[in-house]
Design a protein around this motif. Structure first.
Motif, PDB file in Angstrom:
ATOM      1  N   LEU A 139       0.813  -1.221   0.000  1.00 55.28           N
ATOM      2  CA  LEU A 139       0.000   0.000   0.000  1.00 55.28           C
ATOM      3  C   LEU A 139       0.841   1.262   0.000  1.00 55.28           C
ATOM      4  O   LEU A 139       0.292   2.363   0.172  1.00 55.28           O
ATOM      5  N   LYS A 140       2.156   1.143  -0.174  1.00 54.86           N
ATOM      6  CA  LYS A 140       3.030   2.309  -0.076  1.00 54.86           C
ATOM      7  C   LYS A 140       2.642   3.398  -1.075  1.00 54.86           C
ATOM      8  O   LYS A 140       2.424   4.561  -0.708  1.00 54.86           O
ATOM      9  N   ASP A 141       2.537   3.046  -2.344  1.00 50.33           N
ATOM     10  CA  ASP A 141       2.182   4.048  -3.364  1.00 50.33           C
ATOM     11  C   ASP A 141       0.779   4.591  -3.142  1.00 50.33           C
ATOM     12  O   ASP A 141       0.528   5.800  -3.307  1.00 50.33           O
ATOM     13  N   LEU A 142      -0.147   3.723  -2.775  1.00 46.28           N
ATOM     14  CA  LEU A 142      -1.527   4.160  -2.558  1.00 46.28           C
ATOM     15  C   LEU A 142      -1.626   5.087  -1.353  1.00 46.28           C
ATOM     16  O   LEU A 142      -2.359   6.088  -1.391  1.00 46.28           O
ATOM     17  N   CYS A 174     -11.241  -9.172 -10.554  1.00 46.35           N
ATOM     18  CA  CYS A 174     -11.099  -7.918 -11.292  1.00 46.35           C
ATOM     19  C   CYS A 174      -9.855  -7.159 -10.823  1.00 46.35           C
ATOM     20  O   CYS A 174      -9.556  -7.106  -9.629  1.00 46.35           O
ATOM     21  N   ASN A 175      -9.167  -6.552 -11.756  1.00 45.36           N
ATOM     22  CA  ASN A 175      -8.035  -5.676 -11.447  1.00 45.36           C
ATOM     23  C   ASN A 175      -7.852  -4.702 -12.594  1.00 45.36           C
ATOM     24  O   ASN A 175      -8.305  -4.950 -13.731  1.00 45.36           O
ATOM     25  N   ASN A 176      -7.175  -3.605 -12.327  1.00 43.29           N
ATOM     26  CA  ASN A 176      -7.041  -2.537 -13.317  1.00 43.29           C
ATOM     27  C   ASN A 176      -6.152  -2.935 -14.487  1.00 43.29           C
ATOM     28  O   ASN A 176      -6.312  -2.393 -15.588  1.00 43.29           O
ATOM     29  N   ARG A 177      -5.226  -3.853 -14.256  1.00 36.39           N
ATOM     30  CA  ARG A 177      -4.294  -4.198 -15.324  1.00 36.39           C
ATOM     31  C   ARG A 177      -4.956  -5.059 -16.392  1.00 36.39           C
ATOM     32  O   ARG A 177      -4.820  -4.788 -17.595  1.00 36.39           O
ATOM     33  N   LEU A 201     -11.655   0.959  -3.090  1.00 40.48           N
ATOM     34  CA  LEU A 201     -11.664   0.455  -4.464  1.00 40.48           C
ATOM     35  C   LEU A 201     -10.252   0.168  -4.946  1.00 40.48           C
ATOM     36  O   LEU A 201      -9.989  -0.879  -5.566  1.00 40.48           O
ATOM     37  N   GLN A 202      -9.313   1.077  -4.643  1.00 38.60           N
ATOM     38  CA  GLN A 202      -7.934   0.863  -5.070  1.00 38.60           C
ATOM     39  C   GLN A 202      -7.279  -0.275  -4.289  1.00 38.60           C
ATOM     40  O   GLN A 202      -6.496  -1.052  -4.850  1.00 38.60           O
ATOM     41  N   ALA A 203      -7.584  -0.389  -2.990  1.00 35.28           N
ATOM     42  CA  ALA A 203      -7.032  -1.485  -2.199  1.00 35.28           C
ATOM     43  C   ALA A 203      -7.562  -2.828  -2.686  1.00 35.28           C
ATOM     44  O   ALA A 203      -6.832  -3.836  -2.699  1.00 35.28           O
ATOM     45  N   THR A 204      -8.833  -2.859  -3.091  1.00 31.35           N
ATOM     46  CA  THR A 204      -9.396  -4.090  -3.656  1.00 31.35           C
ATOM     47  C   THR A 204      -8.637  -4.512  -4.896  1.00 31.35           C
ATOM     48  O   THR A 204      -8.347  -5.697  -5.105  1.00 31.35           O
ATOM     49  N   ASN A 205      -8.277  -3.549  -5.731  1.00 29.66           N
ATOM     50  CA  ASN A 205      -7.488  -3.851  -6.923  1.00 29.66           C
ATOM     51  C   ASN A 205      -6.129  -4.423  -6.566  1.00 29.66           C
ATOM     52  O   ASN A 205      -5.639  -5.356  -7.205  1.00 29.66           O
ATOM     53  N   ILE A 206      -5.502  -3.895  -5.517  1.00 31.76           N
ATOM     54  CA  ILE A 206      -4.169  -4.371  -5.114  1.00 31.76           C
ATOM     55  C   ILE A 206      -4.243  -5.774  -4.523  1.00 31.76           C
ATOM     56  O   ILE A 206      -3.473  -6.671  -4.887  1.00 31.76           O
ATOM     57  N   PHE A 207      -5.187  -5.997  -3.609  1.00 33.11           N
ATOM     58  CA  PHE A 207      -5.261  -7.291  -2.924  1.00 33.11           C
ATOM     59  C   PHE A 207      -5.755  -8.405  -3.851  1.00 33.11           C
ATOM     60  O   PHE A 207      -5.573  -9.578  -3.546  1.00 33.11           O
ATOM     61  N   SER A 208      -6.399  -8.046  -4.962  1.00 30.71           N
ATOM     62  CA  SER A 208      -6.876  -9.082  -5.880  1.00 30.71           C
ATOM     63  C   SER A 208      -5.723  -9.824  -6.547  1.00 30.71           C
ATOM     64  O   SER A 208      -5.912 -10.927  -7.062  1.00 30.71           O
ATOM     65  N   HIS A 209      -4.513  -9.232  -6.548  1.00 30.76           N
ATOM     66  CA  HIS A 209      -3.345  -9.893  -7.131  1.00 30.76           C
ATOM     67  C   HIS A 209      -2.635 -10.808  -6.138  1.00 30.76           C
ATOM     68  O   HIS A 209      -1.774 -11.597  -6.534  1.00 30.76           O
TER      69      HIS A 209
END
Length: 514
Positions: A112-115, A416-419, A222-230
């Protein structure tokens, strides 16, 4: 014709009437019947005949109407409800305990550093835009921001609202943009919204919020969900709070217990959750006597100093009482136990047994529901909550081509993820707000025929008291930790914060059966 004449003769002989025609039979019936109406219609004069005809017709209609009501009532398959109140020996409910923070910040900080840096810049820009404008983009990962940015909508001119990017770009409407660093707006004077786009940014919409706090919280989640999905599931479990750290002391009636008596599951919203008396591998524990002395007593250490700063703003433990072998939907049905307090919960059990077809549309085990139960992997019983969430996940996969992180993952699908799925946030927002989707799932899912509801009476008190703060005899003030292989023994040590700080970290919980 011969058959008709023969039947008419038979009817006349059975009734011993004077004639063979229908008119003669009718006259004979009116003269010999015990009912007053038909007799008066035949024998009285014209006026009385008309009056008796109307009276007979009225009461005949009432009889027919009453029979119609009886038939309709019978065909509606109405049931009677019998209610009995009392106390008897029954199974103690399953108790699910979660920490309000799903992860330990020390173990997810690298993810979560960047977020977090971007979140700090966003908060500075919203609260003090003229001071943070020059420093907002110093070393930030703008990729996260470009996927789903927050914007300020300036509606001081209602005929020409202006969309201001938090880092300096101004968008008039949703197509054109031009830099206008001199134009600033705070959250108090503007609305905070989240811009969601699809098709490479050609189609965009704005999700408005009532407060800036709600906006930044939803955006961060929402952004944390994207990160943890990986992250693989086993790594997420290791990042959560372990049972031996969360559960300090346990007592069920007169019998001691510990964290080994709890079953661990991973909940996407609350991380590692622990269930007491779930009944999956062992027989459910009975409750034979009412009162706190015969219930479950727990002392928890929520580890508030290691909470994820922006992921949760609540400190405490999340609790849920539910039936054995049922999945705990703790976010929707759970309650919070506040830290630094003793929480006593009295339980009143309501057992509902509904009749199936044709009395109601309930289901016994969900086998007749046209929705695949994604929670069946936990080997739990059917519930309408599980059905509705499984239905939503199916619609998510059909419409967005990916599965949401907060729901079970079907075999062969990806989160789901942004990439891989850059449009998923836009799709998810539309699906979440769709009334048609909600009604479809509600119509497809059925209530369970057998349901158990737990009504709770909650009371709280400060714990420990000021007179009991300093001594170290109260379990939890000195943070006992179970010794590996030492059974019920504990080793005691003081944290650096001391006992005064510790009272804000330790909730004490008592569960009793009324």
């Amino acid at each position: 014709m011969h058959l008709k004449k023969y039947l008419r003769k038979c009817l006349h002989r059975l009734q011993k009437g004077p004639g063979y025609t229908y008119k003669e039979l009718l006259v004979w019936y009116c003269n010999n019947t015990n009912t007053h109406g038909p007799k008066r219609i035949i024998c009285e004069g014209p006026k009385k005949k008309a009056m008796w005809f109307l009276i007979t017709l009225l009461f005949t209609s009432l009889v027919c109407w009453q029979w119609g009501v009886f038939i309709r009532t019978y065909l509606s398959w109405e049931v009677s409800v019998s209610l009995s109140i009392g106390f008897k020996t029954m199974d103690f409910p399953a108790v699910t305990i979660c920490n309000a923070s799903p992860f330990q910040y020390s173990k997810v900080k690298h993810l979560l550093k960047d977020l977090d840096e971007l979140m700090e810049a966003v908060l500075e820009r919203i609260l003090a835009p003229e001071q943070s404008y020059t420093n907002a983009t110093r070393t930030l990962n703008v990729t996260i921001w470009n996927d789903t940015p927050l914007v300020l909508i300036d509606e001081r001119d209602p005929h020409r609202p202006v969309v201001l990017d938090l880092f300096g770009d101004v968008h008039h409407g949703s197509a054109s943009s031009s830099p206008a660093p001199e134009r600033t707006c705070t959250a108090q004077g503007c609305k905070v919204a989240m811009r969601l786009c699809s098709l490479n940014g050609t189609v965009c919409t704005f999700r408005n919020f009532t407060s800036a706090t709600q906006a930044v919280t939803e955006w961060y989640l929402l952004q944390a969900t994207n990160i943890f999905s990986h992250v693989p599931r086993h790594e997420l479990v290791e990042m959560g709070y372990p049972a031996e750290r969360l559960i300090l002391a346990c007592l069920f009636g007169p019998e001691p217990c510990n964290y080994r008596n709890f079953t661990s599951i991973f909940h996407p919203d609350y991380g590692n959750c622990y269930i007491f008396n779930w009944g999956m591998t062992e027989k459910a524990l009975p409750s034979a006597n009412p009162g706190a002395e015969f219930g479950l007593k727990l002392i928890l250490d929520i580890g508030q100093e290691d909470y994820v700063p922006f992921l949760t703003s609540t400190a405490g433990a999340r609790l849920l009482l539910h039936g054995q072998r049922s999945y705990p939907f703790i976010k929707d049905e759970g309650i919070y136990a506040m830290s630094g307090t003793e929480t006593s919960i009295g339980v009143l059990v309501d057992k509902l047994e509904r009749k199936g077809e044709p009395y109601s549309q309930c289901t016994m085990n969900g086998s007749d529901v046209p929705v695949r139960n994604l929670y069946s992997d936990y080997n739990t019983t059917y519930s309408i909550q599980a059905c509705i969430r499984s239905c939503f996940q199916e619609h998510m996969i059909q419409n967005c081509s990916c599965a949401h992180f907060l729901y079970p993952l079907p075999h062969g699908e990806r989160y789901c993820n942004n990439r891989e799925f850059p449009d998923w946030a836009y799709c998810y927002s539309h699906l979440r707000m769709s009334v048609a989707q909600r009604e479809t799932c509600i119509n497809m899912c059925k209530e369970s025929c057998n349901d158990t509801q737990y009504k709770m009476t909650i009371s709280m008190a400060d714990w420990p008291s000021e007179a009991s703060e300093l001594p170290s005899w109260i379990p939890g003030l000195d943070f006992p930790r179970p010794v590996s292989g030492a059974g019920p023994k504990h080793q005691y040590h003081f944290e650096q914060e001391g006992s005064c700080q510790a009272q804000h970290l330790l909730p004490r919980i008592q569960l009793s059966h009324h």
